[in-house]
Design a protein around this motif. Structure first.
Motif, PDB file in Angstrom:
ATOM      1  N   ILE A 147      -0.476   6.965  -0.352  1.00  0.00           N
ATOM      2  CA  ILE A 147      -0.447   8.271  -0.357  1.00  0.00           C
ATOM      3  C   ILE A 147       0.370   9.211   0.926  1.00  0.00           C
ATOM      4  O   ILE A 147      -1.076   9.324   1.435  1.00  0.00           O
ATOM      5  CB  ILE A 147      -0.738   8.581  -1.755  1.00  0.00           C
ATOM      6  N   GLY A 206      -0.164  13.338   1.937  1.00  0.00           N
ATOM      7  CA  GLY A 206      -0.833  13.749   1.384  1.00  0.00           C
ATOM      8  C   GLY A 206      -1.077  13.790  -0.154  1.00  0.00           C
ATOM      9  O   GLY A 206      -0.908  13.613  -0.962  1.00  0.00           O
ATOM     10  N   SER A 207      -2.475  12.997  -0.290  1.00  0.00           N
ATOM     11  CA  SER A 207      -2.816  11.959  -0.789  1.00  0.00           C
ATOM     12  C   SER A 207      -3.774  13.297  -2.083  1.00  0.00           C
ATOM     13  O   SER A 207      -4.454  12.835  -2.602  1.00  0.00           O
ATOM     14  CB  SER A 207      -3.756  11.325  -0.760  1.00  0.00           C
ATOM     15  N   GLY A 239      -0.935  13.869  -6.273  1.00  0.00           N
ATOM     16  CA  GLY A 239      -1.680  12.928  -5.127  1.00  0.00           C
ATOM     17  C   GLY A 239      -3.490  11.969  -5.659  1.00  0.00           C
ATOM     18  O   GLY A 239      -2.968  10.658  -5.627  1.00  0.00           O
ATOM     19  N   THR A 240      -3.951  12.266  -6.170  1.00  0.00           N
ATOM     20  CA  THR A 240      -5.246  12.668  -7.125  1.00  0.00           C
ATOM     21  C   THR A 240      -5.233  11.966  -7.768  1.00  0.00           C
ATOM     22  O   THR A 240      -5.005  10.482  -7.736  1.00  0.00           O
ATOM     23  CB  THR A 240      -6.079  13.596  -6.747  1.00  0.00           C
ATOM     24  N   ALA A 243      -3.082   8.455  -7.179  1.00  0.00           N
ATOM     25  CA  ALA A 243      -4.197   7.243  -6.759  1.00  0.00           C
ATOM     26  C   ALA A 243      -4.905   6.826  -7.513  1.00  0.00           C
ATOM     27  O   ALA A 243      -5.443   5.392  -7.464  1.00  0.00           O
ATOM     28  CB  ALA A 243      -5.549   8.345  -5.170  1.00  0.00           C
ATOM     29  N   LEU A 277      -5.103   6.465   1.562  1.00  0.00           N
ATOM     30  CA  LEU A 277      -4.426   7.522   0.988  1.00  0.00           C
ATOM     31  C   LEU A 277      -4.740   8.427   2.473  1.00  0.00           C
ATOM     32  O   LEU A 277      -5.812   8.778   3.693  1.00  0.00           O
ATOM     33  CB  LEU A 277      -6.345   8.124   0.863  1.00  0.00           C
ATOM     34  N   ALA A 281      -3.816  11.946   4.659  1.00  0.00           N
ATOM     35  CA  ALA A 281      -4.001  13.547   5.481  1.00  0.00           C
ATOM     36  C   ALA A 281      -4.638  14.042   6.657  1.00  0.00           C
ATOM     37  O   ALA A 281      -5.350  13.201   7.013  1.00  0.00           O
ATOM     38  CB  ALA A 281      -4.695  13.930   3.718  1.00  0.00           C
ATOM     39  N   TYR A 306       4.511   6.982  -1.160  1.00  0.00           N
ATOM     40  CA  TYR A 306       4.653   7.816  -1.489  1.00  0.00           C
ATOM     41  C   TYR A 306       3.890   8.796  -0.975  1.00  0.00           C
ATOM     42  O   TYR A 306       3.865   9.436  -0.121  1.00  0.00           O
ATOM     43  CB  TYR A 306       3.687   8.310  -2.558  1.00  0.00           C
ATOM     44  N   THR A 315       3.951  12.866  -1.143  1.00  0.00           N
ATOM     45  CA  THR A 315       4.034  13.507  -2.048  1.00  0.00           C
ATOM     46  C   THR A 315       2.941  14.546  -1.725  1.00  0.00           C
ATOM     47  O   THR A 315       1.909  16.085  -2.244  1.00  0.00           O
ATOM     48  CB  THR A 315       2.486  13.079  -2.852  1.00  0.00           C
ATOM     49  N   VAL A 316       3.398  15.559   0.020  1.00  0.00           N
ATOM     50  CA  VAL A 316       2.552  16.340   0.775  1.00  0.00           C
ATOM     51  C   VAL A 316       3.106  17.423   0.166  1.00  0.00           C
ATOM     52  O   VAL A 316       4.495  17.951  -0.124  1.00  0.00           O
ATOM     53  CB  VAL A 316       2.334  16.125   1.816  1.00  0.00           C
ATOM     54  N   ALA A 338       1.956  11.149 -12.480  1.00  0.00           N
ATOM     55  CA  ALA A 338       1.591  10.767 -11.550  1.00  0.00           C
ATOM     56  C   ALA A 338       1.982   9.237 -11.800  1.00  0.00           C
ATOM     57  O   ALA A 338       1.553   8.253 -11.145  1.00  0.00           O
ATOM     58  CB  ALA A 338      -0.092  10.798 -11.194  1.00  0.00           C
TER      59      ALA A 338
END
Length: 302
Positions: free
Chosen positions: A4, A6-7, A12-13, A16, A28, A30, A64, A66-67, A197
């Motif tokens: 991911i 931009g976790s 993002g959270t 995961a 993850l 970031a 992924y 997702t940022v 998600a």
């Protein structure tokens, strides 16, 4: 390995957590990544740095993106094309499939009352122009297996920057009136972040979903801004008091509050019905989106 980029953040959270159903190897990425599952691989990186992105993607089967960038058109114009190029290049090099979490800013104004995956791309805003360019970069990239997972405005547990959180829930918490842009009698659709998600994880692990645009699962209930305010107020046990933020007020306040200046160009999404159709996803995966009756209390209680 599923990665991911931009976790942190609204998607993002929970993403995961959802990926644990598909793999025990989750990375993850970031600037300052934080553990979600307890056994995630944490990978600090700057996504505007090509070498960082290359290292972050290496060894990944699915990536992924997702940022979330600062809500500022200058930042978007400067950073989004660089990030997308870095990610595409790394995914092609390492033969990783790419899932891009997107919004609806690139759609034409006329499409807002009924948005589908085939809606016309003709952005009426500067931010929409950036998003449209990313859409084309991704789908035209050679040697890349990718899909776009698109969402309406977010709401859900722990969402800090969603419009319902900012303009309604947080204002009520302060003992103030809520506010709504332009017309509270228009319908507005919101995507529940746990559904988004889960949908993103499903898509990333469905090989034949690639090469397409997908609208993430979103309730088809048609509530107006006024009805959202009333439901949130009832859940918080406060009076549903609110005022309308007009374009004139946005222009005036925007002189002193940068975020208001930034949202003014997107206000066309509130002067008409805003309906996000996810029936393609729902039919393909037999998925029933969370109702607002379930989602709003969960959001308030977070």
């Amino acid at each position: 390995m599923q990665t991911i980029l931009g976790s942190g953040g609204a998607i993002g959270t929970p993403l995961a957590k959802e990926l644990k159903a598909y793999t025990d190897k989750i990375r993850l990425v970031a600037r300052k990544p934080v553990q979600v599952n307890g056994d995630d691989e944490l990978f600090p990186a700057d996504l505007t740095n090509a070498a960082d992105v290359d290292r972050a993607v290496a060894g990944s089967e699915v990536v992924y993106l997702t940022v979330g960038l600062e809500y500022n058109i200058n930042v978007w114009r400067r950073d989004w094309p660089v990030i997308m190029k870095n990610v595409i290049d790394a995914c092609v090099k390492h033969n990783a499939r790419l899932v891009f979490l997107d919004n609806v800013y690139m759609y034409a104004k006329s499409e807002i009352p009924h948005m589908t995956e085939s809606s016309t791309i003709a952005p009426p805003s500067k931010k929409g122009e950036v998003r449209a360019a990313l859409h084309h970069m991704l789908l035209q990239a050679k040697g890349l297996q990718a899909l776009i997972a698109r969402s309406a405005d977010f709401y859900g547990p722990g969402v800090k920057n969603g419009m319902l959180t900012i303009t309604v829930q947080e204002e009520f918490k302060k003992g103030k009136r809520a506010y709504w842009q332009l017309d509270a009698n228009k319908i507005h659709t919101f995507t529940y972040t746990p559904d988004a998600a889960k949908g993103t994880a499903i898509l990333g692990n469905t090989p034949d979903a690639f090469g397409q645009v997908w609208h993430l699962p979103t309730s088809s209930e048609k509530l107006t801004g006024k009805e959202f305010i009333e439901r949130i107020a009832a859940g918080m046990q406060v009076k549903p008091k609110y005022y309308i933020l007009s374009r004139f007020m946005m222009g005036l306040i925007g002189l002193f509050v940068p975020i208001v200046k930034e949202i003014k160009e997107m206000s066309y999404q509130y002067d008409r019905d805003y309906i996000f159709d996810s029936s393609k996803f729902e039919k393909r995966f037999n998925f029933k989106p969370t109702t607002y009756a379930e989602g709003i209390p969960a959001s308030i209680g977070s």
